[in-house]
Write a protein that holds these residues in place. Structure first.
Motif, PDB file in Angstrom:
ATOM      1  N   LEU A  76       0.836  -1.192   0.000  1.00  0.00           N
ATOM      2  CA  LEU A  76       0.000   0.000   0.000  1.00  0.00           C
ATOM      3  C   LEU A  76       0.873   1.245   0.000  1.00  0.00           C
ATOM      4  O   LEU A  76       1.861   1.319   0.746  1.00  0.00           O
ATOM      5  CB  LEU A  76      -0.899  -0.022   1.239  1.00  0.00           C
ATOM      6  N   ILE A  77       0.525   2.244  -0.834  1.00  0.00           N
ATOM      7  CA  ILE A  77       1.213   3.528  -0.800  1.00  0.00           C
ATOM      8  C   ILE A  77       0.217   4.626  -0.424  1.00  0.00           C
ATOM      9  O   ILE A  77      -0.959   4.560  -0.784  1.00  0.00           O
ATOM     10  CB  ILE A  77       1.897   3.865  -2.140  1.00  0.00           C
ATOM     11  N   TYR A  78       0.709   5.604   0.317  1.00  0.00           N
ATOM     12  CA  TYR A  78      -0.107   6.730   0.773  1.00  0.00           C
ATOM     13  C   TYR A  78      -1.337   6.273   1.552  1.00  0.00           C
ATOM     14  O   TYR A  78      -2.285   7.035   1.730  1.00  0.00           O
ATOM     15  CB  TYR A  78      -0.552   7.604  -0.412  1.00  0.00           C
ATOM     16  N   GLY A  79      -1.308   5.028   2.018  1.00  0.00           N
ATOM     17  CA  GLY A  79      -2.444   4.502   2.761  1.00  0.00           C
ATOM     18  C   GLY A  79      -3.698   4.310   1.937  1.00  0.00           C
ATOM     19  O   GLY A  79      -4.772   4.051   2.471  1.00  0.00           O
ATOM     20  N   LEU A  80      -3.562   4.406   0.596  1.00  0.00           N
ATOM     21  CA  LEU A  80      -4.731   4.384  -0.279  1.00  0.00           C
ATOM     22  C   LEU A  80      -4.644   3.405  -1.435  1.00  0.00           C
ATOM     23  O   LEU A  80      -5.633   2.746  -1.773  1.00  0.00           O
ATOM     24  CB  LEU A  80      -4.950   5.795  -0.874  1.00  0.00           C
ATOM     25  N   TYR A  81      -3.464   3.317  -2.067  1.00  0.00           N
ATOM     26  CA  TYR A  81      -3.355   2.620  -3.349  1.00  0.00           C
ATOM     27  C   TYR A  81      -2.460   1.388  -3.257  1.00  0.00           C
ATOM     28  O   TYR A  81      -1.370   1.433  -2.690  1.00  0.00           O
ATOM     29  CB  TYR A  81      -2.786   3.559  -4.413  1.00  0.00           C
ATOM     30  N   ASN A  82      -2.947   0.288  -3.835  1.00  0.00           N
ATOM     31  CA  ASN A  82      -2.147  -0.926  -3.909  1.00  0.00           C
ATOM     32  C   ASN A  82      -1.221  -0.867  -5.117  1.00  0.00           C
ATOM     33  O   ASN A  82      -1.559  -0.296  -6.150  1.00  0.00           O
ATOM     34  CB  ASN A  82      -3.055  -2.147  -4.016  1.00  0.00           C
ATOM     35  N   CYS A  83      -0.051  -1.477  -4.985  1.00  0.00           N
ATOM     36  CA  CYS A  83       0.908  -1.576  -6.081  1.00  0.00           C
ATOM     37  C   CYS A  83       1.306  -3.037  -6.250  1.00  0.00           C
ATOM     38  O   CYS A  83       1.635  -3.714  -5.267  1.00  0.00           O
ATOM     39  CB  CYS A  83       2.159  -0.744  -5.803  1.00  0.00           C
ATOM     40  N   LEU A  84       1.300  -3.500  -7.501  1.00  0.00           N
ATOM     41  CA  LEU A  84       1.641  -4.893  -7.799  1.00  0.00           C
ATOM     42  C   LEU A  84       3.081  -4.998  -8.283  1.00  0.00           C
ATOM     43  O   LEU A  84       3.502  -4.288  -9.198  1.00  0.00           O
ATOM     44  CB  LEU A  84       0.716  -5.437  -8.889  1.00  0.00           C
ATOM     45  N   ASN A  85       3.823  -5.896  -7.649  1.00  0.00           N
ATOM     46  CA  ASN A  85       5.197  -6.210  -8.047  1.00  0.00           C
ATOM     47  C   ASN A  85       5.337  -7.713  -8.196  1.00  0.00           C
ATOM     48  O   ASN A  85       4.588  -8.480  -7.584  1.00  0.00           O
ATOM     49  CB  ASN A  85       6.196  -5.756  -6.978  1.00  0.00           C
ATOM     50  N   VAL A  97       9.967  -6.297  -9.643  1.00  0.00           N
ATOM     51  CA  VAL A  97       9.522  -5.439 -10.744  1.00  0.00           C
ATOM     52  C   VAL A  97       8.127  -4.934 -10.426  1.00  0.00           C
ATOM     53  O   VAL A  97       7.221  -5.737 -10.180  1.00  0.00           O
ATOM     54  CB  VAL A  97       9.505  -6.214 -12.080  1.00  0.00           C
ATOM     55  N   ILE A  98       7.955  -3.619 -10.417  1.00  0.00           N
ATOM     56  CA  ILE A  98       6.623  -3.056 -10.241  1.00  0.00           C
ATOM     57  C   ILE A  98       5.964  -2.904 -11.609  1.00  0.00           C
ATOM     58  O   ILE A  98       6.620  -2.536 -12.585  1.00  0.00           O
ATOM     59  CB  ILE A  98       6.667  -1.704  -9.506  1.00  0.00           C
ATOM     60  N   ILE A  99       4.697  -3.240 -11.668  1.00  0.00           N
ATOM     61  CA  ILE A  99       3.921  -3.037 -12.893  1.00  0.00           C
ATOM     62  C   ILE A  99       3.292  -1.647 -12.792  1.00  0.00           C
ATOM     63  O   ILE A  99       2.459  -1.391 -11.935  1.00  0.00           O
ATOM     64  CB  ILE A  99       2.825  -4.124 -13.047  1.00  0.00           C
ATOM     65  N   ARG A 100       3.717  -0.768 -13.673  1.00  0.00           N
ATOM     66  CA  ARG A 100       3.283   0.631 -13.599  1.00  0.00           C
ATOM     67  C   ARG A 100       2.057   0.922 -14.468  1.00  0.00           C
ATOM     68  O   ARG A 100       1.302   1.854 -14.175  1.00  0.00           O
ATOM     69  CB  ARG A 100       4.422   1.566 -14.006  1.00  0.00           C
ATOM     70  N   ALA A 101       1.870   0.189 -15.549  1.00  0.00           N
ATOM     71  CA  ALA A 101       0.720   0.460 -16.413  1.00  0.00           C
ATOM     72  C   ALA A 101       0.403  -0.768 -17.250  1.00  0.00           C
ATOM     73  O   ALA A 101       1.300  -1.529 -17.631  1.00  0.00           O
ATOM     74  CB  ALA A 101       0.990   1.659 -17.324  1.00  0.00           C
ATOM     75  N   PRO A 135       0.237   2.523 -11.345  1.00  0.00           N
ATOM     76  CA  PRO A 135       0.238   1.299 -10.508  1.00  0.00           C
ATOM     77  C   PRO A 135      -0.988   1.147  -9.633  1.00  0.00           C
ATOM     78  O   PRO A 135      -1.523   0.042  -9.489  1.00  0.00           O
ATOM     79  CB  PRO A 135       1.522   1.445  -9.674  1.00  0.00           C
ATOM     80  N   GLY A 136      -1.469   2.245  -9.030  1.00  0.00           N
ATOM     81  CA  GLY A 136      -2.672   2.163  -8.221  1.00  0.00           C
ATOM     82  C   GLY A 136      -3.914   1.977  -9.060  1.00  0.00           C
ATOM     83  O   GLY A 136      -4.834   1.241  -8.684  1.00  0.00           O
ATOM     84  N   LYS A 137      -3.947   2.632 -10.215  1.00  0.00           N
ATOM     85  CA  LYS A 137      -5.106   2.540 -11.111  1.00  0.00           C
ATOM     86  C   LYS A 137      -5.291   1.120 -11.625  1.00  0.00           C
ATOM     87  O   LYS A 137      -6.408   0.598 -11.664  1.00  0.00           O
ATOM     88  CB  LYS A 137      -4.918   3.495 -12.284  1.00  0.00           C
ATOM     89  N   LEU A 138      -4.197   0.474 -12.027  1.00  0.00           N
ATOM     90  CA  LEU A 138      -4.328  -0.873 -12.590  1.00  0.00           C
ATOM     91  C   LEU A 138      -4.740  -1.877 -11.518  1.00  0.00           C
ATOM     92  O   LEU A 138      -5.479  -2.829 -11.802  1.00  0.00           O
ATOM     93  CB  LEU A 138      -3.053  -1.296 -13.311  1.00  0.00           C
ATOM     94  N   CYS A 139      -4.269  -1.675 -10.290  1.00  0.00           N
ATOM     95  CA  CYS A 139      -4.690  -2.579  -9.216  1.00  0.00           C
ATOM     96  C   CYS A 139      -6.174  -2.433  -8.923  1.00  0.00           C
ATOM     97  O   CYS A 139      -6.873  -3.409  -8.660  1.00  0.00           O
ATOM     98  CB  CYS A 139      -3.870  -2.316  -7.961  1.00  0.00           C
ATOM     99  N   SER A 140      -6.676  -1.202  -9.001  1.00  0.00           N
ATOM    100  CA  SER A 140      -8.111  -0.984  -8.832  1.00  0.00           C
ATOM    101  C   SER A 140      -8.895  -1.627  -9.972  1.00  0.00           C
ATOM    102  O   SER A 140      -9.899  -2.309  -9.744  1.00  0.00           O
ATOM    103  CB  SER A 140      -8.387   0.524  -8.787  1.00  0.00           C
TER     104      SER A 140
END
Length: 207
Positions: A76-85, A97-101, A135-140
């Motif tokens: 979780l970043i900023y307490g709001l968004y998930n990031c997939l690695n 590797v983080i998936i950014r888009a 990264p947060g958008k794609l996880c959503s």
């Protein structure tokens, strides 16, 4: 064909480039959401001040980075968004590797409802462009949460990466290498050219 541990068992920078054009599959109930990976970033704990595990730091949060190659690391970043690695290289190596888009390829209405709570044809042009270009958008959009953290994607049917089928395969992939985004604190590591994206793809988060 689902990507196996051998694919992920390499330097994060190699995997980050090799993941471009591959397909993320997210199974929700009996529906398969599919999206093309178009932007990635590599992180290497041993030498990278931008990595959560820099200096072999092991905490409850970073422990997943020391797992087997192909493991999903979701934080979780900023307490709001998930990031997939995706964890890369050998066990205990702390690389990922983080998936950014990603570019949506199937089940557009389902992806749109998850992201915006409305069907795809009801989206504005702006909303369509921004459905998964971060990264947060794609996880959503793919309903990827902390529940998938530590999931071994090479054996899971819930979340995994596969080679593109004939329908989704790109003839050529022109890869751009650039500085990573949002890591100005990372001293010399902020200048590493460890961000990779498919040139000309409209879902890339930032040119």
């Amino acid at each position: 064909m689902k990507l196996n541990k051998k694919f992920f068992n390499k330097d994060a920078r190699v995997v980050a480039k090799n993941l471009l054009g591959k397909i993320i599959v997210r199974k929700i109930n009996n529906t398969l959401l599919k999206a093309r990976i178009v932007e990635t970033e590599a992180y290497i704990g041993k030498i990278d001040k931008a990595c959560h595990a820099y200096g072999d730091k092991r905490t409850k949060r970073t422990e997943t980075l020391y797992s087997e190659p192909g493991t999903a690391y979701v934080y979780l970043i900023y307490g709001l968004y998930n990031c997939l690695n995706f964890v890369t290289n050998e066990v205990d190596c702390a690389e990922g590797v983080i998936i950014r888009a990603v570019e949506p390829l199937a089940e557009f209405d389902k992806i749109s409802i998850l992201r915006y709570n409305k069907e795809y044809d009801k989206l504005t042009k702006y909303e369509k462009k921004n459905i998964s270009n971060g990264p947060g958008k794609l996880c959503s959009a793919l309903n990827i949460t902390r529940e998938q953290n530590n999931l071994q994607t090479t054996t899971s049917n819930e979340l995994y990466v596969e080679e593109p089928s004939h329908n989704y395969k790109l003839d050529t992939i022109d890869i751009v290498e650039s500085k990573r985004i949002g890591i100005d604190y990372a001293e010399e590591a902020k200048d590493f050219l460890w961000r990779y994206y498919i040139k000309g793809n409209s879902y890339v988060s930032k040119i």
